[in-house]
Design a protein around this motif. Structure first.
Motif, mmCIF file in Angstrom:
data_model
loop_
_atom_site.group_PDB
_atom_site.id
_atom_site.type_symbol
_atom_site.label_atom_id
_atom_site.label_comp_id
_atom_site.label_asym_id
_atom_site.label_seq_id
_atom_site.Cartn_x
_atom_site.Cartn_y
_atom_site.Cartn_z
ATOM 1 N N GLY A 276 0.813 -1.211 0.000
ATOM 2 C CA GLY A 276 0.000 0.000 0.000
ATOM 3 C C GLY A 276 0.846 1.260 0.000
ATOM 4 O O GLY A 276 0.511 2.253 -0.661
ATOM 5 N N LEU A 277 1.971 1.245 0.733
ATOM 6 C CA LEU A 277 2.866 2.395 0.735
ATOM 7 C C LEU A 277 3.484 2.629 -0.640
ATOM 8 O O LEU A 277 3.520 3.757 -1.134
ATOM 9 C CB LEU A 277 3.978 2.189 1.772
ATOM 10 C CG LEU A 277 3.671 2.601 3.210
ATOM 11 C CD1 LEU A 277 4.786 2.171 4.136
ATOM 12 C CD2 LEU A 277 3.451 4.107 3.303
ATOM 13 N N SER A 278 3.959 1.553 -1.250
ATOM 14 C CA SER A 278 4.594 1.683 -2.560
ATOM 15 C C SER A 278 3.593 2.044 -3.647
ATOM 16 O O SER A 278 3.957 2.650 -4.648
ATOM 17 C CB SER A 278 5.313 0.383 -2.928
ATOM 18 O OG SER A 278 4.390 -0.683 -3.045
ATOM 19 N N SER A 279 2.320 1.690 -3.449
ATOM 20 C CA SER A 279 1.290 1.957 -4.461
ATOM 21 C C SER A 279 0.482 3.216 -4.163
ATOM 22 O O SER A 279 -0.541 3.452 -4.818
ATOM 23 C CB SER A 279 0.340 0.754 -4.566
ATOM 24 O OG SER A 279 1.041 -0.410 -4.907
ATOM 25 N N GLN A 280 0.920 3.982 -3.141
ATOM 26 C CA GLN A 280 0.261 5.244 -2.786
ATOM 27 C C GLN A 280 -1.217 5.046 -2.453
ATOM 28 O O GLN A 280 -2.079 5.822 -2.857
ATOM 29 C CB GLN A 280 0.408 6.261 -3.920
ATOM 30 C CG GLN A 280 1.862 6.611 -4.226
ATOM 31 C CD GLN A 280 1.994 7.645 -5.326
ATOM 32 O OE1 GLN A 280 1.083 7.799 -6.148
ATOM 33 N NE2 GLN A 280 3.113 8.337 -5.363
ATOM 34 N N GLU A 281 -1.489 3.979 -1.695
ATOM 35 C CA GLU A 281 -2.857 3.741 -1.251
ATOM 36 C C GLU A 281 -3.183 4.502 0.035
ATOM 37 O O GLU A 281 -4.361 4.651 0.376
ATOM 38 C CB GLU A 281 -3.067 2.242 -1.022
ATOM 39 C CG GLU A 281 -2.948 1.403 -2.280
ATOM 40 C CD GLU A 281 -3.019 -0.096 -1.999
ATOM 41 O OE1 GLU A 281 -2.918 -0.879 -2.960
ATOM 42 O OE2 GLU A 281 -3.162 -0.488 -0.828
ATOM 43 N N PHE A 282 -2.149 4.968 0.737
ATOM 44 C CA PHE A 282 -2.369 5.713 1.975
ATOM 45 C C PHE A 282 -2.570 7.195 1.667
ATOM 46 O O PHE A 282 -1.940 7.747 0.752
ATOM 47 C CB PHE A 282 -1.190 5.525 2.932
ATOM 48 C CG PHE A 282 -1.139 4.159 3.554
ATOM 49 C CD1 PHE A 282 -1.864 3.866 4.697
ATOM 50 C CD2 PHE A 282 -0.387 3.148 2.972
ATOM 51 C CE1 PHE A 282 -1.828 2.605 5.265
ATOM 52 C CE2 PHE A 282 -0.342 1.877 3.533
ATOM 53 C CZ PHE A 282 -1.070 1.614 4.683
#
Length: 520
Positions: A276-282
């Motif tokens: 999620g961090l790498s995919s900018q889900e936050f």
């Protein structure tokens, strides 16, 4: 906790689904592979049977060719002179019934009957006229009605003279064409459009039954072919599958277990958070901090929200504890700091404006929070006041308490978040000397409904005021709660009554609207 268990259960169900799917695919692929392998093996066995049968017949005919060529010198001699040499020759050829000498289109000598006068072209036009070398026919003289093969070796180019060898093909076919069950049920010897089937003393067309398939292979040396009839290789391979099931099942269970182990990390909340961090889900949200006396916005608390495309919105009270357990809370905090720095130009450029940042106790280990602020926050030369809110899920060791003191020396204010819950204790007020106490929302919610908790709230407020510590009340949802807290001297209010958490990018517009409302 129930939501957390539901999400963990979803991950486990996904892992189980993937492992089960892989196991099912493995057993299907294993059986399919064995099916096609067995089908290919059966087809190969049929080809091998036909090839070997042709080789056996070729080896039988080859010495007959040599013998006939050696005997051609007897053609034209009187039958009485050559009959005994013919009988001697016949004795050495166990597969030959009769030797016939032909001259000028006349069968004039037989190794059994002696002198003959028969028209060769009328009796056997296939050999005399059509120039065939072999003829499959019925014996009309010696063993009437039995099948024989006539092998014609011409002496002259006009095909009017030569030697005919009458071969006991029924005996030879029974010896050389025995079917190999189950893939070969019927074997047929073909010459010139006529057929002799193994085990059948009749020359008749060979027709496969409805559930049989045929395969034919011809000799390269002699004018005959072999036809095989048998069950479909696919049907035989399908019948053999049950015996392959235990091995395929064992292989599928093994692969399913390997996938289950392999997805333990990838299909876990830790992997989801990292992905999620790498995919900018936050997304960084914020909630305004309202001055209890003036009603103005004195700052914001940064909040982290997670929109997981695979799970939907994941509540903070679910992923934050999980991130702490998986040692991923520090990367999440760094992400929040980075986002805050990127939005500094749109935030009030005022030292009186506070930006509160939640930091887990584990982030204080080995001075990690100091290093992160040194690399991420201070290089931006921020004007707003930074407040580090210490969450109290874990007790803070003495060595990390020194880090808190170092933060205060650098101008960072320290707040104890959710005071009165978790590992908080009065000793924190002494060892940490916090600048701010945040009253947990469960105490705010008790105002007007729960006398005991309301009393605790009053005691916390009074204690903080005596120690000259600022008080922030979380979870303010009603005007009654806001009025109650103002009366008791609470400095800052935070809750849905004033504003719900919003994306950090939306805060400037909200602040502008809020200031306009204050002036009207």
């Amino acid at each position: 906790m129930q939501v957390s268990q539901q999400i963990v259960g979803q991950f486990r169900r996904k892992r189980l689904l993937i492992a089960s799917t892989v196991a099912a695919l493995v057993i299907i692929l294993a059986l399919a592979f064995r099916f096609f392998e067995e089908k290919s093996r059966i087809e190969q066995l049929s080809h091998t049977f036909a090839s070997e049968a042709i080789q056996r017949f070729d080896r039988m005919f080859s010495p007959l060719d040599v013998s006939a060529n050696n005997t051609l010198g007897l053609v034209g001699l009187r039958c009485t002179d050559v009959r005994f040499p013919l009988v001697e020759k016949l004795a050495t050829l166990q597969t030959v019934r009769v030797l016939l000498l032909v001259e000028n289109d006349s069968i004039y000598c037989s190794s059994i009957f002696g002198d003959r006068t028969l028209s060769f072209s009328e009796l056997y036009p296939e050999l005399a006229v059509n120039n065939q070398r072999m003829l499959l026919t019925t014996d009309n003289y010696l063993l009437k009605g039995s099948p024989v093969l006539m092998l014609w070796t011409p002496k002259s180019l006009d095909n009017q003279s030569g030697i005919v060898q009458v071969i006991n093909i029924e005996m030879m076919s029974n010896y050389l064409l025995e079917p190999a069950l189950p893939w070969v049920e019927r074997a047929i010897f073909n010459v010139g459009g006529k057929s002799l089937e193994y085990g059948t003393p009749l020359i008749q067309p060979a027709i496969p039954s409805e559930d049989e398939v045929s395969y034919e292979e011809a000799s390269m040396r002699y004018p005959f072919s072999i036809t095989l009839f048998g069950p479909s290789p696919a049907r035989l391979a399908l019948m053999a599958l049950p015996s392959q099931l235990p091995l395929a099942l064992l292989l599928s269970l093994l692969m399913g277990y390997i996938v289950w182990l392999a997805t333990a990390n990838r299909m876990s909340i830790a992997w989801e958070i990292s992905y999620g961090l790498s995919s900018q889900e936050f997304i960084v949200y914020c909630q305004p901090l309202i001055n209890a006396q003036t009603g103005g916005c004195d700052g914001i608390e940064l909040l982290l929200r997670w929109h997981n495309p695979r799970q939907g919105w994941v509540p903070p009270d679910v992923f934050i504890p999980m991130a702490e357990r998986q040692n991923l809370i520090a990367p999440l905090t760094r992400f929040v700091i980075t986002e805050a720095v990127s939005h500094l130009p749109s935030l009030p450029d005022n030292p009186a404006f506070h930006i509160a940042l939640n930091v887990a106790a584990s982030h204080f280990h080995d001075r990690a929070i100091l290093d992160d602020l040194q690399h991420l926050w201070w290089p931006a030369n921020p004007r707003p006041q930074l407040i580090v809110e210490l969450t109290e899920r874990d007790a803070l060791p003495v060595v990390d308490q020194r880090v808190v003191a170092h933060l205060q020396k650098t101008g960072v204010k320290v707040a104890i978040d959710d005071f009165g819950t978790g590992h908080s204790s009065l000793s924190y007020l002494k060892t940490l000397s916090p600048d701010v106490l945040k009253i947990d929302k469960i105490f705010t919610a008790s105002i007007g409904t729960d006398a005991i908790n309301a009393t605790v709230t009053d005691m916390v407020i009074s204690l903080a005021q005596r120690l000259n510590i600022s008080v922030v009340a979380e979870g303010v949802e009603t005007a009654e709660q806001a009025a109650y807290l103002r009366e008791r001297g609470v400095d800052t209010l935070q809750g849905y009554y004033f504003a719900r958490p919003m994306p950090l990018a939306d805060f400037p517009a909200w602040l502008s609207a809020h200031q306009s409302d204050q002036m009207t």
